[in-house]
Write an enzyme that holds these catalytic residues in place. Structure first.
Site, short mmCIF file in Angstrom:
data_model
loop_
_atom_site.label_atom_id
_atom_site.label_comp_id
_atom_site.label_asym_id
_atom_site.label_seq_id
_atom_site.Cartn_x
_atom_site.Cartn_y
_atom_site.Cartn_z
CB SER A 120 -1.44 0.00 1.37
OG SER A 120 -1.73 1.05 1.30
CE LYS A 155 -3.03 -2.31 -0.19
NZ LYS A 155 -3.80 -2.06 -1.51
C1 6PG Z 1 -3.34 1.69 -1.35
C2 6PG Z 1 -4.23 1.57 -2.16
C3 6PG Z 1 -4.44 0.97 -3.94
C4 6PG Z 1 -5.14 1.28 -4.79
C5 6PG Z 1 -6.31 0.54 -4.08
C6 6PG Z 1 -8.08 1.71 -4.85
O1 6PG Z 1 -3.13 1.06 -0.42
O2 6PG Z 1 -1.78 1.86 -2.20
O3 6PG Z 1 -5.17 1.10 -2.05
O4 6PG Z 1 -4.51 -0.08 -3.28
O5 6PG Z 1 -5.07 2.87 -5.04
O6 6PG Z 1 -6.38 -0.57 -5.79
O7 6PG Z 1 -8.82 1.24 -5.62
P1 6PG Z 1 -9.46 1.31 -6.11
O8 6PG Z 1 -9.29 1.57 -7.35
O9 6PG Z 1 -11.31 0.62 -6.00
O10 6PG Z 1 -10.23 2.75 -5.21
#
Ligand code: 6PG
Length: 472
Positions: free
Chosen positions: A131, A185
């Site tokens: 993340s 996650k």
């Molecule tokens: C992170 C985010 C990353 C991504 C998501 C967005 O932790 O870095 O969560 O994994 O930005 O997948 O999700 P959506 O496109 O479903 O909003």
């Protein structure tokens, strides 16, 4: 470069892959990189690699051959069938004790399945949540690995080096067996959805209800971010209001269509919580509001029929703003509580053996939901590792007790102004439901028994009963 140096091979040079490769290289670990389209690899090497020990390869076979045994291969490709295909292509080149790490946002059941497949060949497997977006991947993400602990120990020095640090403490730990990492996650993202919905509702109230302009919105969110609401999402929100649009004279935020996209993790969290029967209303609601925002035809049609008149609050702006700060704080605690409650149950059901204190610890830095609140959450689990629910922690309970009145006031204000705040309302309803000594579910049981003889339990005697509802 000596062949023996390349212990890690990285596959997939998209935004996340490129940045992870550079981060790994920066920390002195030589890494071999492969992308299906070689032109992309070449461009990456020419434009972005600046002295790191990164070696480009043109085939999977070359990638594997470059590494001494036991090898480590990190996949940073889109989740879904692409990963199955890649594993299928990769496995013939790998040997027992080699390791595959999936660093994508993978559905946890796929991770369990893939771990079983690779195990047939003696190849170890880690499913790792990453993340922090591109910037996090480049300069320090929060890493959520799960799977073989032997595999984790092998890759641990690299993961600890590249992860975000909070007071020198790396935001990574081995979360548990199998799909534990990808599950954590997924819930991280679910919480992310819930928090973003709450922030958006408060923005809507400040903008439409109180008439704040973008500069004022920036100031309010920056001030809040310096206080107990401090966190990454608050920080970027405050910045968003300042960004100028380069194609008009407006701020960019006002030119963005109000339809939210999604890639699936919020949906997975919602579905799985329903399966495990853990209520997470803020996350499910956030998911549904993204869906509703995309229903253009319905929104236009219904809006034309009911033509909601906007109302503004001309007085009490400061008082309402202060309530909103407290309301947001309360809603955020309740959203985190729902996510952590889901993790607790999932840990039991899927035998992840999660240490929730550790989950909170590695979420304090690098990830999208990092925030001051995670320190409170971490200490709650540190004091009581088996804490049944976060609202039973005295410190967090006190914070909710002192902010829930403001949450009520904020919702009342919003209702008076015809501004929807379903996330704030869902968090209050969650809180009120848990606080209620008695819920109206006795009536639901009576109805079920009336029409379907589904039986009910009594408050004064054990056992299951069926009422003769049609008799006097
Ligand atoms: C992170 C985010 C990353 C991504 C998501 C967005 O932790 O870095 O969560 O994994 O930005 O997948 O999700 P959506 O496109 O479903 O909003």
């Amino acid at each position: 470069m000596d062949r023996k140096e390349f212990k890690l091979g990285l596959i997939g040079l998209g935004e996340m892959g490129k940045n992870l490769a550079l981060n790994i290289g920066d920390h002195g670990f030589p890494v071999a990189v492969y992308n299906r389209t070689y032109a992309k690899t070449k461009q990456f090497m020419e434009d972005e690699v600046k002295g790191q020990a990164i070696q480009a390869v043109a085939s999977l076979e070359e990638l594997v051959k470059l590494m001494p045994r036991p090898r480590m291969v990190l996949l940073v490709v889109s989740s879904g069938p692409a990963i199955d295909n890649l594993i299928e292509e990769l496995l013939p080149f790998l040997e027992p004790d080699d390791l595959i790490i999936d660093g994508g946002n993978t559905f946890f059941r796929d991770t369990d399945r893939r771990e079983r497949t690779t195990a047939e060949k003696g190849v170890l497997y880690l499913g790792m949540g990453v993340s922090g977006g591109g910037f996090g991947a480049r300069f320090g993400p929060s890493l959520m690995p799960g799977g073989s602990s032997k595999a984790y120990e092998r890759v641990r020095p690299i993961l600890e080096a590249i992860s975000a640090k909070v007071d020198g403490d790396p935001c990574v730990t081995h979360l548990g067996p199998g799909s534990a990492g990808h599950y954590v996650k997924m819930v991280h993202n679910g919480i992310e959805y819930g928090l973003m919905q709450l922030i958006a509702e408060v923005y809507h109230l400040l903008k439409l209800g109180l008439g704040l302009n973008n500069d004022e919105l920036h100031k309010v969110f920056s001030r809040w971010n310096q206080n107990k609401l401090n966190g990454y999402l608050m920080e970027i929100t405050s910045r968003i209001f300042l960004k100028k649009d380069d194609q008009s004279s407006n701020r960019l935020i006002d030119q963005i269509l109000d339809q939210a996209g999604q890639k699936g993790t919020g949906l997975w969290t919602s579905i799985n919580a329903l399966e495990l029967q853990v209520p997470i209303p803020n996350i499910v609601l956030a998911e549904m509001m993204r869906d509703l925002s995309g229903q253009t035809e319905e929104r236009q049609g219904i809006n034309q029929i009911f033509h909601k008149s906007d109302r503004y609050l001309s007085k009490d702006r400061e008082k309402v703003t202060a309530h909103l700060e407290q309301a947001l704080y309360c809603g955020m605690i309740l959203t985190f509580s729902q996510g952590l409650a889901l993790l607790r149950e999932a840990s039991r059901t899927y035998k992840y053996d999660l240490v929730l204190q550790e989950v909170a610890r590695i979420w304090r830095g690098g990830c999208i939901i990092r925030s001051a609140l995670l320190e409170d959450i971490r200490s709650a689990y540190k004091k009581q590792p088996d804490l049944v629910h976060l609202l039973m922690d005295p410190n967090l309970a006190e914070k909710v007790r002192s902010s829930q009145k403001a949450l009520r006031s904020a919702i009342k204000t919003a209702m008076g102004l015809n501004i929807p705040t379903p996330g704030l309302a869902a968090s209050l309803a969650y809180f009120d439901s848990f606080c209620s000594p008695r819920l109206p579910t006795n009536l639901i049981q009576a109805q079920r028994d009336y029409f379907g003889a589904h039986t009910y339990q009594r408050i004064d005697r054990p056992g299951f009963f069926h009422g003769q509802w049609n008799r006097e």
